[in-house]
Design a protein around this motif. Structure first.
Motif, PDB file in Angstrom:
ATOM      1  N   LYS A   1       0.845  -1.198   0.000  1.00 28.08           N
ATOM      2  CA  LYS A   1       0.000   0.000   0.000  1.00 28.08           C
ATOM      3  C   LYS A   1       0.880   1.247   0.000  1.00 28.08           C
ATOM      4  CE  LYS A   1      -0.454   0.158   5.067  1.00 28.08           C
ATOM      5  NZ  LYS A   1      -1.403   0.130   6.202  1.00 28.08           N
ATOM      6  N   PRO A   2       0.376   2.361  -0.572  1.00 19.97           N
ATOM      7  CA  PRO A   2       1.123   3.615  -0.519  1.00 19.97           C
ATOM      8  C   PRO A   2       1.257   4.089   0.928  1.00 19.97           C
ATOM      9  CG  PRO A   2      -0.615   3.704  -2.177  1.00 19.97           C
ATOM     10  CD  PRO A   2      -0.872   2.482  -1.359  1.00 19.97           C
ATOM     11  N   ALA A   3       2.428   4.697   1.233  1.00 20.34           N
ATOM     12  CA  ALA A   3       2.678   5.190   2.589  1.00 20.34           C
ATOM     13  C   ALA A   3       2.905   6.694   2.622  1.00 20.34           C
ATOM     14  CB  ALA A   3       3.894   4.476   3.189  1.00 20.34           C
ATOM     15  N   GLY A   4       2.700   7.383   1.498  1.00 16.82           N
ATOM     16  CA  GLY A   4       2.887   8.822   1.430  1.00 16.82           C
ATOM     17  C   GLY A   4       4.314   9.202   1.101  1.00 16.82           C
ATOM     18  N   ASN A   5       4.486  10.415   0.576  1.00 15.34           N
ATOM     19  CA  ASN A   5       5.809  10.955   0.239  1.00 15.34           C
ATOM     20  C   ASN A   5       6.557  10.070  -0.755  1.00 15.34           C
ATOM     21  OD1 ASN A   5       5.530  13.185   2.046  1.00 15.34           O
ATOM     22  ND2 ASN A   5       6.129  11.851   3.745  1.00 15.34           N
ATOM     23  N   GLY A   6       5.811   9.438  -1.654  1.00 14.18           N
ATOM     24  CA  GLY A   6       6.440   8.616  -2.668  1.00 14.18           C
ATOM     25  C   GLY A   6       6.939   7.273  -2.171  1.00 14.18           C
ATOM     26  N   GLN A   7       6.599   6.926  -0.933  1.00 17.58           N
ATOM     27  CA  GLN A   7       7.030   5.660  -0.354  1.00 17.58           C
ATOM     28  C   GLN A   7       5.877   4.652  -0.328  1.00 17.58           C
ATOM     29  OE1 GLN A   7       8.922   6.122   3.471  1.00 17.58           O
ATOM     30  NE2 GLN A   7      10.181   7.848   2.804  1.00 17.58           N
ATOM     31  N   TYR A   8       6.261   3.374  -0.200  1.00 14.68           N
ATOM     32  CA  TYR A   8       5.287   2.285  -0.124  1.00 14.68           C
ATOM     33  C   TYR A   8       5.636   1.386   1.058  1.00 14.68           C
ATOM     34  CZ  TYR A   8       3.721   3.680  -4.725  1.00 14.68           C
ATOM     35  OH  TYR A   8       3.215   4.404  -5.787  1.00 14.68           O
ATOM     36  N   GLU A   9       4.592   0.792   1.625  1.00 11.92           N
ATOM     37  CA  GLU A   9       4.794  -0.158   2.721  1.00 11.92           C
ATOM     38  C   GLU A   9       4.391  -1.548   2.236  1.00 11.92           C
ATOM     39  OE1 GLU A   9       3.949   0.633   7.099  1.00 11.92           O
ATOM     40  OE2 GLU A   9       2.281  -0.701   6.555  1.00 11.92           O
ATOM     41  N   TYR A  10       5.279  -2.490   2.461  1.00 12.47           N
ATOM     42  CA  TYR A  10       5.069  -3.872   2.013  1.00 12.47           C
ATOM     43  C   TYR A  10       5.221  -4.783   3.214  1.00 12.47           C
ATOM     44  CZ  TYR A  10       5.585  -7.948  -1.109  1.00 12.47           C
ATOM     45  OH  TYR A  10       5.418  -9.136  -1.775  1.00 12.47           O
ATOM     46  N   THR A  11       4.169  -5.493   3.578  1.00 16.25           N
ATOM     47  CA  THR A  11       4.195  -6.328   4.769  1.00 16.25           C
ATOM     48  C   THR A  11       3.974  -7.794   4.413  1.00 16.25           C
ATOM     49  OG1 THR A  11       1.815  -6.093   5.217  1.00 16.25           O
ATOM     50  CG2 THR A  11       3.280  -4.440   6.172  1.00 16.25           C
ATOM     51  N   ASP A  12       4.604  -8.646   5.200  1.00 19.88           N
ATOM     52  CA  ASP A  12       4.453 -10.094   5.058  1.00 19.88           C
ATOM     53  C   ASP A  12       4.261 -10.648   6.470  1.00 19.88           C
ATOM     54  OD1 ASP A  12       4.600 -12.806   4.682  1.00 19.88           O
ATOM     55  OD2 ASP A  12       6.584 -12.809   3.760  1.00 19.88           O
ATOM     56  N   LYS A  13       3.075 -11.134   6.757  1.00 23.48           N
ATOM     57  CA  LYS A  13       2.776 -11.652   8.086  1.00 23.48           C
ATOM     58  C   LYS A  13       2.380 -13.119   7.997  1.00 23.48           C
ATOM     59  CE  LYS A  13       1.422  -7.180  10.016  1.00 23.48           C
ATOM     60  NZ  LYS A  13       0.387  -6.399  10.746  1.00 23.48           N
ATOM     61  N   ILE A  14       3.044 -13.950   8.791  1.00 21.08           N
ATOM     62  CA  ILE A  14       2.763 -15.384   8.826  1.00 21.08           C
ATOM     63  C   ILE A  14       2.334 -15.768  10.238  1.00 21.08           C
ATOM     64  CG2 ILE A  14       3.697 -17.704   8.521  1.00 21.08           C
ATOM     65  CD1 ILE A  14       5.696 -16.583   6.550  1.00 21.08           C
ATOM     66  N   VAL A  15       1.248 -16.491  10.338  1.00 22.48           N
ATOM     67  CA  VAL A  15       0.734 -16.952  11.630  1.00 22.48           C
ATOM     68  C   VAL A  15       0.681 -18.472  11.613  1.00 22.48           C
ATOM     69  CG1 VAL A  15      -1.215 -16.932  13.232  1.00 22.48           C
ATOM     70  CG2 VAL A  15      -0.627 -14.855  11.956  1.00 22.48           C
ATOM     71  N   GLY A  16       1.301 -19.100  12.610  1.00 21.74           N
ATOM     72  CA  GLY A  16       1.256 -20.551  12.707  1.00 21.74           C
ATOM     73  C   GLY A  16      -0.130 -21.032  13.085  1.00 21.74           C
ATOM     74  N   THR A  17      -0.655 -21.982  12.324  1.00 24.46           N
ATOM     75  CA  THR A  17      -2.015 -22.476  12.579  1.00 24.46           C
ATOM     76  C   THR A  17      -2.058 -23.973  12.846  1.00 24.46           C
ATOM     77  OG1 THR A  17      -2.376 -22.781  10.191  1.00 24.46           O
ATOM     78  CG2 THR A  17      -3.052 -20.667  11.150  1.00 24.46           C
ATOM     79  N   SER A  18      -0.917 -24.662  12.678  1.00 22.35           N
ATOM     80  CA  SER A  18      -0.903 -26.113  12.854  1.00 22.35           C
ATOM     81  C   SER A  18       0.391 -26.559  13.526  1.00 22.35           C
ATOM     82  CB  SER A  18      -1.028 -26.834  11.498  1.00 22.35           C
ATOM     83  OG  SER A  18      -2.221 -26.487  10.840  1.00 22.35           O
ATOM     84  N   GLY A  19       0.332 -27.730  14.146  1.00 17.33           N
ATOM     85  CA  GLY A  19       1.525 -28.360  14.692  1.00 17.33           C
ATOM     86  C   GLY A  19       2.216 -27.539  15.755  1.00 17.33           C
ATOM     87  N   LEU A  20       3.547 -27.661  15.786  1.00 17.34           N
ATOM     88  CA  LEU A  20       4.349 -26.988  16.803  1.00 17.34           C
ATOM     89  C   LEU A  20       4.255 -25.475  16.693  1.00 17.34           C
ATOM     90  CD1 LEU A  20       6.334 -27.391  19.148  1.00 17.34           C
ATOM     91  CD2 LEU A  20       8.196 -27.379  17.452  1.00 17.34           C
ATOM     92  N   ALA A  21       4.143 -24.961  15.457  1.00 15.64           N
ATOM     93  CA  ALA A  21       4.045 -23.510  15.265  1.00 15.64           C
ATOM     94  C   ALA A  21       2.825 -22.948  15.973  1.00 15.64           C
ATOM     95  CB  ALA A  21       3.980 -23.187  13.777  1.00 15.64           C
ATOM     96  N   ALA A  22       1.701 -23.651  15.897  1.00 11.34           N
ATOM     97  CA  ALA A  22       0.493 -23.206  16.588  1.00 11.34           C
ATOM     98  C   ALA A  22       0.654 -23.350  18.097  1.00 11.34           C
ATOM     99  CB  ALA A  22      -0.711 -23.993  16.099  1.00 11.34           C
ATOM    100  N   ALA A  23       1.263 -24.462  18.527  1.00 11.09           N
ATOM    101  CA  ALA A  23       1.432 -24.710  19.957  1.00 11.09           C
ATOM    102  C   ALA A  23       2.302 -23.647  20.616  1.00 11.09           C
ATOM    103  CB  ALA A  23       2.034 -26.089  20.172  1.00 11.09           C
ATOM    104  N   LEU A  24       3.307 -23.167  19.900  1.00 13.19           N
ATOM    105  CA  LEU A  24       4.215 -22.150  20.443  1.00 13.19           C
ATOM    106  C   LEU A  24       3.715 -20.725  20.207  1.00 13.19           C
ATOM    107  CD1 LEU A  24       7.679 -23.635  19.384  1.00 13.19           C
ATOM    108  CD2 LEU A  24       6.654 -23.639  21.671  1.00 13.19           C
ATOM    109  N   GLY A  25       2.577 -20.593  19.536  1.00 16.05           N
ATOM    110  CA  GLY A  25       2.066 -19.260  19.227  1.00 16.05           C
ATOM    111  C   GLY A  25       2.995 -18.504  18.304  1.00 16.05           C
ATOM    112  N   ALA A  26       3.632 -19.228  17.371  1.00 17.46           N
ATOM    113  CA  ALA A  26       4.639 -18.630  16.505  1.00 17.46           C
ATOM    114  C   ALA A  26       4.012 -17.770  15.419  1.00 17.46           C
ATOM    115  CB  ALA A  26       5.499 -19.719  15.876  1.00 17.46           C
ATOM    116  N   SER A  27       4.632 -16.626  15.171  1.00 18.88           N
ATOM    117  CA  SER A  27       4.230 -15.756  14.074  1.00 18.88           C
ATOM    118  C   SER A  27       5.428 -14.909  13.682  1.00 18.88           C
ATOM    119  CB  SER A  27       3.059 -14.856  14.474  1.00 18.88           C
ATOM    120  OG  SER A  27       3.449 -13.943  15.481  1.00 18.88           O
ATOM    121  N   THR A  28       5.448 -14.475  12.428  1.00 18.50           N
ATOM    122  CA  THR A  28       6.495 -13.572  11.964  1.00 18.50           C
ATOM    123  C   THR A  28       5.864 -12.382  11.263  1.00 18.50           C
ATOM    124  OG1 THR A  28       6.765 -14.658   9.812  1.00 18.50           O
ATOM    125  CG2 THR A  28       8.135 -15.468  11.638  1.00 18.50           C
ATOM    126  N   SER A  29       6.562 -11.260  11.345  1.00 18.05           N
ATOM    127  CA  SER A  29       6.110 -10.045  10.674  1.00 18.05           C
ATOM    128  C   SER A  29       7.312  -9.394  10.003  1.00 18.05           C
ATOM    129  CB  SER A  29       5.493  -9.075  11.684  1.00 18.05           C
ATOM    130  OG  SER A  29       5.227  -7.818  11.083  1.00 18.05           O
TER     131      SER A  29
END
Length: 233
Positions: A51-79
């Motif tokens: 998405k545009p962030a103003g002043n000619g800049q853009y913001e690009y995000t990648d968010k992953i949320v663990g939903t299965s297995g050990l990743a879910a058990a540990l509440g793992a997520s990345t941003s």
């Protein structure tokens, strides 16, 4: 005076027309969602947003949320959150923030381009190195590659800002393949990293999406991402 005003108005119109044409040539905003698998088993869900962030800049995000297995058990997520500016058709890095939340061991990394220097804070360890024109970082790299492929490139090389230095990474189209993911079945091009053996493959449909429909990477966990949906405002 009328001639001067006419020339000024014409110059402004041409400039605005050129800016509009440029804007149409690079992605402005979208949301893409993926299923994340590890060793072929469900691990989590990923959401990419530009998405545009103003002043000619853009913001690009990648968010992953663990939903299965050990990743879910540990509440793992990345941003991963990137700020960049389109320079030509390259998303040139301005800043990058990575955060991994987990009950086991959280991690954080920040990168910022300050003048001619890249400053990095990697879990409290500080590094700096010279910046380079056209530098991207790992979050925006697949986007940069997608734009290059859409413009007809069969190979592409990028300076990629990392923890302690800039690494030159090279990719090439290796094959045309039919591929099926949750978003559908596609005639895709497979892109491989060629500067070293990182077991990285990505499948793109350049005429349709600026991001891959599938990514497979053995280095760092044998992860696969498969496109579920892609939307634009």
């Amino acid at each position: 005076m009328k001639t001067l005003l006419l020339r000024t108005g014409l110059a402004m119109a041409l400039a605005l027309s050129a800016a509009a044409a440029f804007a149409a040539n690079v992605p402005q905003s979208f949301t893409a969602t993926y299923h994340v698998l590890q060793g072929g088993q469900p691990l989590g869900d990923a959401t990419l947003t530009l998405k545009p962030a103003g002043n000619g800049q853009y913001e690009y995000t990648d968010k992953i949320v663990g939903t299965s297995g050990l990743a879910a058990a540990l509440g793992a997520s990345t941003s991963e959150v990137s700020r960049f500016a389109w320079v030509g058709k390259v998303p040139q890095a301005i800043s990058y923030k990575y955060a991994m939340a987990s009950a086991f061991k959280p991690k954080n990394r920040e990168l910022a381009v300050q003048g001619n220097t890249v400053q990095v804070d990697d879990n409290g360890k500080h590094h700096s190195y010279p910046a380079q024109a056209g530098m991207v970082e790992r979050n925006t790299l697949p986007l940069a590659l997608g734009v290059a492929l859409r413009d007809g490139a069969r190979s592409a090389t990028f300076p990629v800002g990392g923890r302690q230095n800039i690494e030159t990474q090279t990719f090439k189209v290796s094959a045309n393949e039919k591929i099926s993911v949750p978003a559908g079945s596609f005639d895709a091009v497979r892109v491989d990293r060629t500067d070293q053996d990182r077991a990285f493959n990505a499948w793109y449909v350049p005429a349709k999406y600026p991001v891959p429909v599938k990514i497979a990477q053995k280095d760092g966990g044998n992860l696969t991402l498969e496109l579920v949906s892609y939307t634009q405002p």
